[in-house]
Motif scaffolding. Sequence first.
Motif, PDB file in Angstrom:
ATOM      1  N   HIS A   1      40.541  30.760  18.057  1.00 36.28           N
ATOM      2  CA  HIS A   1      41.683  29.808  17.611  1.00 36.28           C
ATOM      3  C   HIS A   1      42.812  30.321  17.330  1.00 36.28           C
ATOM      4  O   HIS A   1      43.594  29.843  16.784  1.00 36.28           O
ATOM      5  CB  HIS A   1      41.187  29.264  16.089  1.00 36.28           C
ATOM      6  N   ALA A   2      43.108  31.258  18.296  1.00 32.75           N
ATOM      7  CA  ALA A   2      44.556  31.935  18.180  1.00 32.75           C
ATOM      8  C   ALA A   2      45.024  32.593  19.474  1.00 32.75           C
ATOM      9  O   ALA A   2      44.074  33.191  20.135  1.00 32.75           O
ATOM     10  CB  ALA A   2      44.608  32.943  17.040  1.00 32.75           C
ATOM     11  N   ARG A   3      46.261  32.976  19.693  1.00 33.93           N
ATOM     12  CA  ARG A   3      46.713  33.654  20.690  1.00 33.93           C
ATOM     13  C   ARG A   3      47.836  34.586  20.086  1.00 33.93           C
ATOM     14  O   ARG A   3      48.550  34.123  19.141  1.00 33.93           O
ATOM     15  CB  ARG A   3      47.287  32.753  21.792  1.00 33.93           C
TER      16      ARG A   3
ATOM     17  N   ARG B   1      49.398  30.152  17.220  1.00 35.09           N
ATOM     18  CA  ARG B   1      50.019  30.935  18.427  1.00 35.09           C
ATOM     19  C   ARG B   1      50.875  31.925  17.674  1.00 35.09           C
ATOM     20  O   ARG B   1      52.117  31.622  17.055  1.00 35.09           O
ATOM     21  CB  ARG B   1      50.684  30.186  19.278  1.00 35.09           C
TER      22      ARG B   1
ATOM     23  N   ASP C   1      44.604  26.159  16.361  1.00 30.13           N
ATOM     24  CA  ASP C   1      44.987  26.834  17.883  1.00 30.13           C
ATOM     25  C   ASP C   1      46.409  27.373  17.564  1.00 30.13           C
ATOM     26  O   ASP C   1      47.389  27.019  17.940  1.00 30.13           O
ATOM     27  CB  ASP C   1      45.128  25.969  18.894  1.00 30.13           C
TER      28      ASP C   1
ATOM     29  N   THR D   1      49.014  25.117  15.944  1.00 31.98           N
ATOM     30  CA  THR D   1      48.382  23.972  15.171  1.00 31.98           C
ATOM     31  C   THR D   1      47.055  24.636  14.470  1.00 31.98           C
ATOM     32  O   THR D   1      46.812  25.844  14.848  1.00 31.98           O
ATOM     33  CB  THR D   1      47.771  22.825  16.064  1.00 31.98           C
TER      34      THR D   1
ATOM     35  N   MET E   1      53.016  22.811  20.274  1.00 29.53           N
ATOM     36  CA  MET E   1      52.689  23.531  21.290  1.00 29.53           C
ATOM     37  C   MET E   1      53.752  23.627  22.501  1.00 29.53           C
ATOM     38  O   MET E   1      54.034  24.658  23.019  1.00 29.53           O
ATOM     39  CB  MET E   1      51.236  22.762  22.196  1.00 29.53           C
TER      40      MET E   1
END
Lengths: 493, 493
Positions: free
Chosen positions: B223-225, B242, B240, B237, B24
Amino acid sequence: MNPAYQRLATRFARIATLGEASAMLHWDASAMMPPGGAAARGEQLATLAGLQHELLTAPEVAEDLAAAAAEGEWASANLALMRREHRRATCLPTSLVEATTRANAACEKIWREAKAKADFALVRPALAEVVRLQRESAAALAAATGLAPYDALMDGYQPGIAAADVEPIFTAYETFLAEALPRAEARAAAAPAPLPLPGPFPVAQQRALCREMSERVGLDYDHARLDESLHPFCGGTPTDVRITTFYAEQEVGKALLGVLHETGHALYERGLPEAWARQPVGQAAGMAAHESQSLIIEMQACRSDAFLGFLGRRLHATFGGEAAPYARENLARHWRRVARSFIRVDADELTYPAHVILRFRLERAMIEGRLEVADLPAAWNEGFRALLGIAPPDDAQGCLQDIHWHDGAFGYFPSYTLGAMAAAQLMQAARAAVPGLDAAIAEGDLRPLTAWLREKVHSQGSRLGFQDLLRHATGKPLDPADFMAHLSARYLQ
Amino acid sequence: MNPAYQRLATRFARIATLGEASAMLHWDASAMMPPGGAAARGEQLATLAGLQHELLTAPEVAEDLAAAAAEGEWASANLALMRREHRRATCLPTSLVEATTRANAACEKIWREAKAKADFALVRPALAEVVRLQRESAAALAAATGLAPYDALMDGYQPGIAAADVEPIFTAYETFLAEALPRAEARAAAAPAPLPLPGPFPVAQQRALCREMSERVGLDYDHARLDESLHPFCGGTPTDVRITTFYAEQEVGKALLGVLHETGHALYERGLPEAWARQPVGQAAGMAAHESQSLIIEMQACRSDAFLGFLGRRLHATFGGEAAPYARENLARHWRRVARSFIRVDADELTYPAHVILRFRLERAMIEGRLEVADLPAAWNEGFRALLGIAPPDDAQGCLQDIHWHDGAFGYFPSYTLGAMAAAQLMQAARAAVPGLDAAIAEGDLRPLTAWLREKVHSQGSRLGFQDLLRHATGKPLDPADFMAHLSARYLQ
């Protein structure tokens, strides 16, 4: 410095660096993280906190603290703060820390539902368990520090301040308020009703204006970000501060004044002494000290007549329309409105301390075993009526409104009002010391103020306790007279 | 499982959780961090890496690994991977690891200047030091693993693949390319020139379209950007993820196809087996496996005729204007253009492997002591001419173009082409196994493909090595014939 001190400095730097990682992950969780990342984020933060605790409580730390010697004022203060942190971390049995973490998390979860339903009975057993464990922690901390139990909790948020310091100050304020509040209300009632601020205020323009204002106040975006989150805050690290706000199209004051508030916090972090970065003495001097820095910017400087005049011109230039709603006097009627209300976070500057005084007395009574959780709602409503003459219609607007107790934070509330009082005292001293301070503020230039704060407060780190910091900056310990004089000038004359 | 295994599982989960925190913070550094945060971020990442290393190499790990026993295929594979990680971490002396970190950082910094000035002599001494240390590491890893030195480095990026596996595949490709490239070029020359894509493509619309496309491919933004960074990547991760891209107003293909590429990586992470989260066996199976997942989405599915037809309609609906530039055939002329070129990252699908083959041969020769850094530019230019018939005009377009070697990454390059080949092989198997796959893709629906990938690849974690994973999914180990058949169909017919 001797080798034991050097080893400790290295260890505390490592602990602080893990704290920086946590700070960034906390910011991300509030400002960026998709909802599905929450469970993993909880694990990441718990793992980092666990490692910090292990590093702080490892057996060799006690040995090094016993053998360490420091030369000079800063290093000596640093060593004393290391001893303090170690004492506070080692005096609580692991089983108590774990039980507290679990109980706080469980209570906070139930509290959300109880608040939504205005049903205190729902959260009562969980809160009783939180209080029971807080009493245990307070007793253990008291035994280790020599402080009284409630003082030992307060000391965790603002070192060096005890209930005995706060009690007379709060009593004096209560007396002041009883006379001032009706007068302020009468004065407000006699004034014309405020012209509505027209709106809408497109978010993109608000965002640009908030950034511009924070830059004017002194925030340097090479070392900062401004983002959005449900609850505004200042996070991050001294060389990379992250402030947030929340924009609404119909309302411009909340985001803007919120950003100025967080900018005050951010400037404190930015101005901490680099030479002591990641050492205990290089950190901010406590929560009341921190709040004094947000409030001197937001309340003292930016809600002043001088700045409101400037701000009104910038708002009108940005959003157009009629000029009259943006006149200084009209903005003041919106943003300095005094009214008795039930919700602390919406309270005005004059009545806010009453909300804090109530909580201080109740939480102290709970920790000292003089008040049981079952009796909290009645005590709340009675206390509220005594302070502000009204009582909340339900517990959602009463003892259920704040997260703090339900999350295990006891001893924190006084910091808000100590910070507000310190802000007034610092502003008074800055005015005396810096020629042209208010003239500069009237031009939207806060640099004379923030330069003085950097020298007198920010760059001091935790070298001085709260009272000594005020003595250093203003020549006297905390004195509520400056705050009351400020309120009288602003709301009674 | 026995207690030693349980202790190891707890420890490896902790190590992986620290890795999540690092992931992150890496994402933040590329996508969010203000420039002034870089120094502190470096400290944070170094501290986390140091703690991970300490946890992995603590004395009790060797004891537990000796005593541990695992039941069942997954746990046994997990224990084997723990042993592998421990072996690779403990066989390198701390002094060598530290010297490598320093040398890589110093070389990378000089490389940026050398590349800007196209001056290889500037970076030569620093790169020679990097290579010297890589040889030392390779020797130590070889002694610990029983692999040849270069294979031991490759194994760090894609476990279970050695130079002897790669060499014949690359030789076969070289032969194929020598015949295919002139034919593809002749075919392209005979086709009409592509109509320009009009533009501009406003960034806000590109962003929305990129998000929509990644969702169609299967990315779940709970669960994503999707954000922006100078160099697109997939980080974060498994719960999560990215992904990032880079938008330019005048060009729409690069961001869009880049997002589809990163979405392939992201889906792999999202699909890893939850039951083995934070255990070695629950991680992706290696860099070649990872690249196969980005390339099957980007190259196999999304640059197919079927998807380009769909994409052209969505592009036209989004950006308006004439329809003809967005016709499938015209998009193919832009986004499947074959041309000999000097820069790997801009290379087309057909010539890209030549860039990799060159690097594989050169880096292997450097590690094996058959090539010195001083002779690298000449060897590069000669090898490039042999593979593609042209030679770069300067070293910035030659051996200085990539960061990898200058940052100490030796053994990574083959993963790109192994991934491209595996992607073709997996696509072939998916077509045979899933009826209506291409018809769905023509409707912009990749769910049949990604569901198959999730079952056959993502959910397998690292249970199987690269070759066994391909056997499991396609019935055979890596076979470049499928890739060549795909290229023949796309570029030669």
